[in-house]
Design an enzyme around this catalytic site. Structure first.
Site, short mmCIF file in Angstrom:
data_model
loop_
_atom_site.label_atom_id
_atom_site.label_comp_id
_atom_site.label_asym_id
_atom_site.label_seq_id
_atom_site.Cartn_x
_atom_site.Cartn_y
_atom_site.Cartn_z
N ARG A 213 13.41 -14.00 0.13
CA ARG A 213 14.65 -14.76 0.31
C ARG A 213 15.88 -13.94 -0.09
NH1 ARG A 213 16.91 -19.59 -3.07
NH2 ARG A 213 18.22 -20.68 -1.56
N HIS B 251 19.29 -13.38 1.99
CA HIS B 251 20.60 -13.75 1.45
C HIS B 251 21.50 -12.54 1.26
CE1 HIS B 251 19.80 -18.09 -0.14
NE2 HIS B 251 19.27 -17.88 1.04
N VAL C 75 25.27 -11.89 4.11
CA VAL C 75 26.60 -11.92 3.48
C VAL C 75 27.05 -10.47 3.26
CG1 VAL C 75 27.97 -12.90 1.62
CG2 VAL C 75 25.83 -14.01 2.29
N SER D 277 25.12 -6.70 -2.10
CA SER D 277 26.24 -7.46 -2.68
C SER D 277 25.72 -8.68 -3.46
CB SER D 277 27.21 -7.91 -1.58
OG SER D 277 26.52 -8.55 -0.53
N ASN E 274 22.75 -19.58 -3.90
CA ASN E 274 22.01 -18.59 -4.71
C ASN E 274 21.76 -19.03 -6.14
OD1 ASN E 274 21.79 -16.62 -2.68
ND2 ASN E 274 23.86 -15.87 -3.09
N HIS F 237 9.29 -19.93 5.08
CA HIS F 237 9.12 -21.15 4.29
C HIS F 237 7.65 -21.57 4.17
CE1 HIS F 237 13.60 -22.40 4.88
NE2 HIS F 237 13.45 -21.35 4.10
N THR F 238 6.77 -20.63 4.44
CA THR F 238 5.35 -20.82 4.18
C THR F 238 4.98 -20.42 2.76
OG1 THR F 238 3.15 -20.26 5.03
CG2 THR F 238 4.75 -18.50 5.01
N ASP G 210 1.55 -16.81 5.76
CA ASP G 210 0.71 -17.04 6.94
C ASP G 210 1.45 -17.98 7.89
OD1 ASP G 210 0.63 -19.54 5.74
OD2 ASP G 210 -1.44 -19.36 5.07
C1 HEM Z 1 16.91 -20.99 8.92
C2 HEM Z 1 17.76 -21.25 7.96
C3 HEM Z 1 17.31 -21.38 6.52
C4 HEM Z 1 17.67 -22.37 5.68
C5 HEM Z 1 18.57 -23.55 5.98
C6 HEM Z 1 17.02 -22.10 4.42
C7 HEM Z 1 17.14 -22.88 3.28
C8 HEM Z 1 16.38 -22.73 2.13
C9 HEM Z 1 16.47 -23.57 0.98
C10 HEM Z 1 17.44 -24.74 0.80
C11 HEM Z 1 15.54 -23.15 0.10
C12 HEM Z 1 15.21 -23.77 -1.26
C13 HEM Z 1 16.19 -23.34 -2.33
C14 HEM Z 1 15.98 -24.15 -3.57
O1 HEM Z 1 16.46 -25.27 -3.59
O2 HEM Z 1 15.29 -23.68 -4.50
C15 HEM Z 1 14.86 -22.03 0.68
C16 HEM Z 1 13.84 -21.34 0.10
C17 HEM Z 1 13.29 -20.19 0.61
N1 HEM Z 1 13.68 -19.54 1.76
FE1 HEM Z 1 14.92 -20.28 3.17
N2 HEM Z 1 16.28 -20.96 4.53
C18 HEM Z 1 16.44 -20.47 5.80
C19 HEM Z 1 15.92 -19.29 6.30
C20 HEM Z 1 15.17 -18.41 5.55
C21 HEM Z 1 14.85 -17.06 5.96
C22 HEM Z 1 15.37 -16.38 7.22
C23 HEM Z 1 14.06 -16.54 4.98
C24 HEM Z 1 13.46 -15.16 4.88
C25 HEM Z 1 13.07 -14.45 5.91
C26 HEM Z 1 13.87 -17.57 3.98
C27 HEM Z 1 13.06 -17.46 2.88
C28 HEM Z 1 12.93 -18.42 1.90
C29 HEM Z 1 11.95 -18.34 0.83
C30 HEM Z 1 10.89 -17.29 0.66
C31 HEM Z 1 12.19 -19.45 0.01
C32 HEM Z 1 11.46 -19.79 -1.31
C33 HEM Z 1 12.20 -19.06 -2.44
C34 HEM Z 1 11.57 -19.17 -3.80
O3 HEM Z 1 10.49 -19.75 -3.96
O4 HEM Z 1 12.20 -18.65 -4.74
N3 HEM Z 1 14.59 -18.67 4.35
N4 HEM Z 1 15.41 -21.78 1.93
#
Ligand code: HEM
Ligand SMILES: *[C@@H]1O[C@H](CO)[C@@H](O)[C@H](O)[C@H]1NC(C)=O
Length: 326
Positions: free
Chosen positions: A63, A67, A71, A77, A96, A197-198, A253
């Site tokens: 993530r 991020h 930006v 950054s 963040n 988000h897997t 996965d």
């Molecule tokens: C398509 C638009 C996306 C939205 C709206 C989005 C939104 C979010 C949100 C709200 C969370 C949870 C944050 C929290 O409340 O703790 C999250 C977690 C996460 N996102 Fe996304 N995301 C998007 C795309 C992506 C992309 C492109 C990636 C990486 C290639 C990604 C990887 C992750 C990962 C791995 C987590 C879990 C992080 C953790 O466990 O610390 N996301 N995302």
């Protein structure tokens, strides 16, 4: 203003003449082969150490890469700490803070890399390598991404820009597609990268109000499980986290796409992938065709890693990843 616009245009034209966008930015696989031959092994060892202790850190690193790249481009950054002159950097913005994690891995990797080859490797490349390596370990060593390098570190980090450029979880499909298009990524790239988000977790505050508190297409049983884990109105003082993928929470996965089809996903942005026949078909293929999503994710991570990369006077090689050089 006009001069800046012309410069951008001429860079764009020059790039159009070259063969690929990574060549255009000067990114290369094995970029540090001569100047710091062990860098990729050093970063991988640090990521391994942290991810084997806590798989969630690996999710954080993937993530973090996203991020960072959305930006100011992939320029580290997101790593800059607040200073009196810049009290609101990206890392303190709502997308963040407090959710983004894994900063200590980048610090450890940078320390180890600086010992081996001082002043040579950018923090932006370490973030890219670390995201790549997290994908490797969380996929049980099957996701092998050839990540090009040669990014420079930026000197600007502004929380407002993070808010403006990172898609929030309540976005609908058109908004998601627009926000990725603004970074040169396609709707398919968006669908493919959402597969991240897997793994990892979300705070309840990221989905309770638009997914549990009002009617939504979320699976009833899944919603009830979430209601037991989350307060009805999360607050900073009471904001637990839940796994994003209840089936295989720590495995990179294609389970995410099966969850989307089953309406067992947390965000409006996840459910939105079923809003059109075209994106629904992408979701189905990723869920059903073995290996297809993995191959596409591999490529999309490299493409994301080339967003608005800085070269020449636009950037520097930071000595410490949390502060710009003097
Ligand atoms: C398509 C638009 C996306 C939205 C709206 C989005 C939104 C979010 C949100 C709200 C969370 C949870 C944050 C929290 O409340 O703790 C999250 C977690 C996460 N996102 Fe996304 N995301 C998007 C795309 C992506 C992309 C492109 C990636 C990486 C290639 C990604 C990887 C992750 C990962 C791995 C987590 C879990 C992080 C953790 O466990 O610390 N996301 N995302
Ligand atoms: C941050 O960016 C916003 C929006 O682009 C701008 O209005 C603001 O002045 C910037 N803040 C700093 C400290 O540069």
């Amino acid at each position: 203003m006009a001069a800046a616009a012309w410069l951008k245009l001429s860079v764009a034209l020059t790039c159009a003449l070259l063969l690929s966008s990574s060549a255009c930015h000067g990114l290369q696989v094995g970029y540090y082969k001569k100047t710091c031959p062990r860098v990729e092994a050093i970063v991988r060892d640090e990521v391994k150490r942290f991810v084997y202790k806590n798989a969630g850190i690996g999710a954080g690193l993937i993530r973090m890469f996203f991020h960072d790249c959305f930006v100011q481009g992939c320029d580290a950054s997101v790593l800059l700490d607040p200073t009196p002159a810049n009290p609101q950097p990206e890392k303190l913005s709502p997308p963040n803070f407090p959710s983004l994690r894994g900063f200590e891995v980048i610090d450890a990797a940078k320390d180890a890399v600086e010992k081996a080859c001082p002043g040579v490797v950018s923090c932006a490349d370490i973030v890219a390598f670390a995201g790549r390596d997290a994908a490797y370990f969380l996929s049980r060593m099957t996701m092998k991404i050839n990540m090009p390098a040669g990014r420079l570190d930026g000197r600007v980090s502004n929380s407002t820009e993070a808010l403006d450029n990172l898609p929030p979880p309540f976005f609908n499909l058109d908004q998601l597609i627009d926000s990725f298009a603004a970074k040169g990524l396609t709707a398919e790239d968006m669908v493919v990268l959402s597969g991240a988000h897997t793994i990892g977790v979300s705070h309840c505050s990221s989905f309770v109000s638009d997914r549990l508190a009002v009617p939504s297409d979320i699976n009833t049983g899944f919603a009830n499980v979430l209601r037991r884990q989350c307060p009805a109105s999360p607050s900073p003082a009471n904001d637990p986290t839940v796994n994003q993928d209840v089936v295989t929470p720590n495995a990179l996965d294609n389970q995410y796409y099966k969850n989307v089809l089953a309406h067992k996903v947390l965000f409006t942005s996840d459910a939105a992938l079923l809003a059109t026949p075209a994106t629904t078909q992408m979701v189905r293929d990723s869920a059903n065709i073995p290996g297809q999503w993995e191959a596409k994710f591999n490529k999309a991570m490299v493409k994301m890693g080339a967003i608005e990369v800085k070269t020449g006077h636009q950037g520097e090689i930071r000595r410490k990843c949390r502060v710009v050089n003097h």
